[in-house]
Design a protein around this motif. Structure first.
Motif, short mmCIF file in Angstrom:
data_model
loop_
_atom_site.label_atom_id
_atom_site.label_comp_id
_atom_site.label_asym_id
_atom_site.label_seq_id
_atom_site.Cartn_x
_atom_site.Cartn_y
_atom_site.Cartn_z
N ILE A 39 0.86 -1.18 0.00
CA ILE A 39 0.00 0.00 0.00
C ILE A 39 0.90 1.23 0.00
N VAL A 40 0.63 2.17 -0.89
CA VAL A 40 1.46 3.37 -1.02
C VAL A 40 0.80 4.51 -0.26
N GLU A 41 1.55 5.12 0.64
CA GLU A 41 1.04 6.24 1.42
C GLU A 41 1.95 7.46 1.23
N GLU A 42 1.34 8.60 1.04
CA GLU A 42 2.12 9.84 0.97
C GLU A 42 1.26 11.01 1.40
N GLU A 58 10.41 3.28 3.46
CA GLU A 58 10.38 4.74 3.33
C GLU A 58 11.34 5.14 2.21
N ALA A 59 10.81 5.82 1.20
CA ALA A 59 11.61 6.21 0.04
C ALA A 59 11.63 7.72 -0.08
N THR A 60 12.82 8.27 -0.30
CA THR A 60 12.95 9.71 -0.51
C THR A 60 12.56 10.07 -1.94
N MET A 61 12.32 11.35 -2.15
CA MET A 61 12.33 11.85 -3.52
C MET A 61 13.78 11.86 -3.99
N PHE A 62 14.02 12.25 -5.24
CA PHE A 62 15.37 12.16 -5.80
C PHE A 62 16.36 12.95 -4.93
N ASP A 63 17.43 12.27 -4.51
CA ASP A 63 18.40 12.91 -3.63
C ASP A 63 19.83 12.82 -4.16
N GLY A 64 19.97 12.46 -5.42
CA GLY A 64 21.30 12.41 -6.01
C GLY A 64 21.24 11.90 -7.44
N PHE A 75 17.23 -2.42 6.40
CA PHE A 75 18.13 -2.33 5.26
C PHE A 75 18.15 -0.88 4.77
N VAL A 76 19.33 -0.36 4.53
CA VAL A 76 19.48 0.94 3.87
C VAL A 76 19.90 0.66 2.44
N CYS A 77 19.11 1.16 1.48
CA CYS A 77 19.33 0.79 0.08
C CYS A 77 19.44 2.02 -0.81
N SER A 78 20.17 1.84 -1.91
CA SER A 78 20.22 2.81 -3.00
C SER A 78 19.36 2.28 -4.14
N ALA A 79 18.44 3.10 -4.60
CA ALA A 79 17.54 2.70 -5.69
C ALA A 79 17.86 3.50 -6.95
N TRP A 80 18.31 2.80 -7.96
CA TRP A 80 18.57 3.40 -9.27
C TRP A 80 17.42 3.01 -10.22
N PRO A 81 17.32 3.63 -11.38
CA PRO A 81 16.18 3.32 -12.26
C PRO A 81 16.04 1.85 -12.62
N ASN A 111 14.57 -4.96 -7.98
CA ASN A 111 14.75 -4.02 -9.08
C ASN A 111 13.41 -3.51 -9.61
N GLU A 112 12.41 -4.37 -9.62
CA GLU A 112 11.08 -3.95 -10.11
C GLU A 112 10.48 -2.87 -9.21
N LEU A 113 10.66 -3.00 -7.91
CA LEU A 113 10.20 -1.97 -6.99
C LEU A 113 10.95 -0.67 -7.23
N SER A 114 12.24 -0.77 -7.47
CA SER A 114 13.05 0.42 -7.74
C SER A 114 12.56 1.16 -8.97
N ALA A 115 12.26 0.42 -10.04
CA ALA A 115 11.74 1.04 -11.26
C ALA A 115 10.40 1.72 -11.01
N PHE A 116 9.53 1.05 -10.23
CA PHE A 116 8.24 1.65 -9.89
C PHE A 116 8.43 2.96 -9.12
N LEU A 117 9.31 2.96 -8.14
CA LEU A 117 9.51 4.15 -7.32
C LEU A 117 10.06 5.31 -8.14
N HIS A 118 10.92 5.02 -9.10
CA HIS A 118 11.44 6.10 -9.95
C HIS A 118 10.32 6.71 -10.78
N GLU A 119 9.47 5.88 -11.34
CA GLU A 119 8.34 6.41 -12.10
C GLU A 119 7.39 7.19 -11.19
N TYR A 120 7.15 6.66 -10.00
CA TYR A 120 6.27 7.32 -9.05
C TYR A 120 6.83 8.69 -8.64
N MET A 121 8.12 8.74 -8.36
CA MET A 121 8.73 9.99 -7.91
C MET A 121 8.83 11.02 -9.03
N MET A 122 8.98 10.58 -10.26
CA MET A 122 8.95 11.53 -11.38
C MET A 122 7.62 12.24 -11.42
#
Length: 233
Positions: A80-83, A105-111, A148-154, A202-213
């Motif tokens: 479930i996505v909450e914001e 918990e995912a940040t908006m683009f930070d780098g 876990f602390v993770c880096s999410a790329w596209p 990786n699929e979650l990472s791709a989703f989050l990048h699209e979501y954050m855009m």
């Protein structure tokens, strides 16, 4: 005279654009504000304020017309996505099995990082945007929590650190474990498989990048509208 005519035509076009059903629908439904046509200013604005308002209205018009955001999704697979509007962190919550709770918990683009460009790109350089993720996996109230602390790329998700936490009972200077990158490859591989089984991959990472855009466009439009409303008062 020709300048005056062009100015009047431009003002009329802006009014038509902002009162059009499509753009008004994008702004009101997605951003949560009423985007009525520009009302007459009851107080004469200074040339500086008028110029700011003109620039803001033009930019809002452009963004709504050529890069309109869409309504954010509320679910991704088992999460479930909450914001909250105006915040830079998006939260995903899910379960695994009968007793595991997962919170991301995912940040908006930070780098970003520079990557070579291919094809017809004359600049020769592109960028890959970066998100930071904190993944908490817990089993019941008051128990240990794996973080876990993770880096999410596209196109990939990389684990940076792994902590074992005891909420509310942490010592002053706890030992949190070694750097994940210093662990043996086999251990790192098993942790990645552990996360993948829970949908953190990786699929979650791709989703989050699209979501954050999309969120980035929403927040930009919301910010410009609030700024415009302030200057208009």
């Amino acid at each position: 005279m020709s300048v005056l005519i062009r100015t009047i035509q431009r003002a009329h076009r802006l009014k038509q654009t902002f009162s059009s059903p499509r753009i008004s629908n994008v702004l009101s439904q997605t951003l949560g504000f009423s985007n009525s046509a520009h009302v007459a200013e009851s107080v004469t604005k200074s040339p500086f304020e008028s110029n700011i308002l003109r620039i803001l209205r033009n930019e809002i018009e452009y963004q709504a017309e050529y890069a309109p955001p869409h309504q954010p999704v509320k679910e991704f697979k088992s999460f479930i996505v909450e914001e909250r509007p105006g915040e830079q962190v998006v939260t995903l919550k899910g379960k695994f099995g009968d007793n595991e709770d997962i919170k991301i918990e995912a940040t908006m683009f930070d780098g970003f990082e520079h990557v070579p460009a291919y094809g017809d790109d004359s600049s020769g350089v592109n960028v890959r945007l970066h998100l930071s993720l904190i993944v908490d996996i817990s089993k019941g109230e008051g128990g240990n929590e794996l973080e876990f602390v993770c880096s999410a790329w596209p196109d990939s998700l990389d684990v940076q650190k792994v902590f074992m936490l005891k909420r509310g009972k942490m010592s002053t200077r706890p030992y949190l474990g070694p750097d994940f990158r210093n662990l043996k490859p086999k251990i790192r591989e098993k942790f990645c498989e552990y996360l993948d089984a829970r949908g953190v991959n990786n699929e979650l990472s791709a989703f989050l990048h699209e979501y954050m855009m999309n969120k980035d466009r929403i927040e930009l439009l919301r910010w410009m509208d609030r700024l415009k409303s302030f200057v208009e008062k």
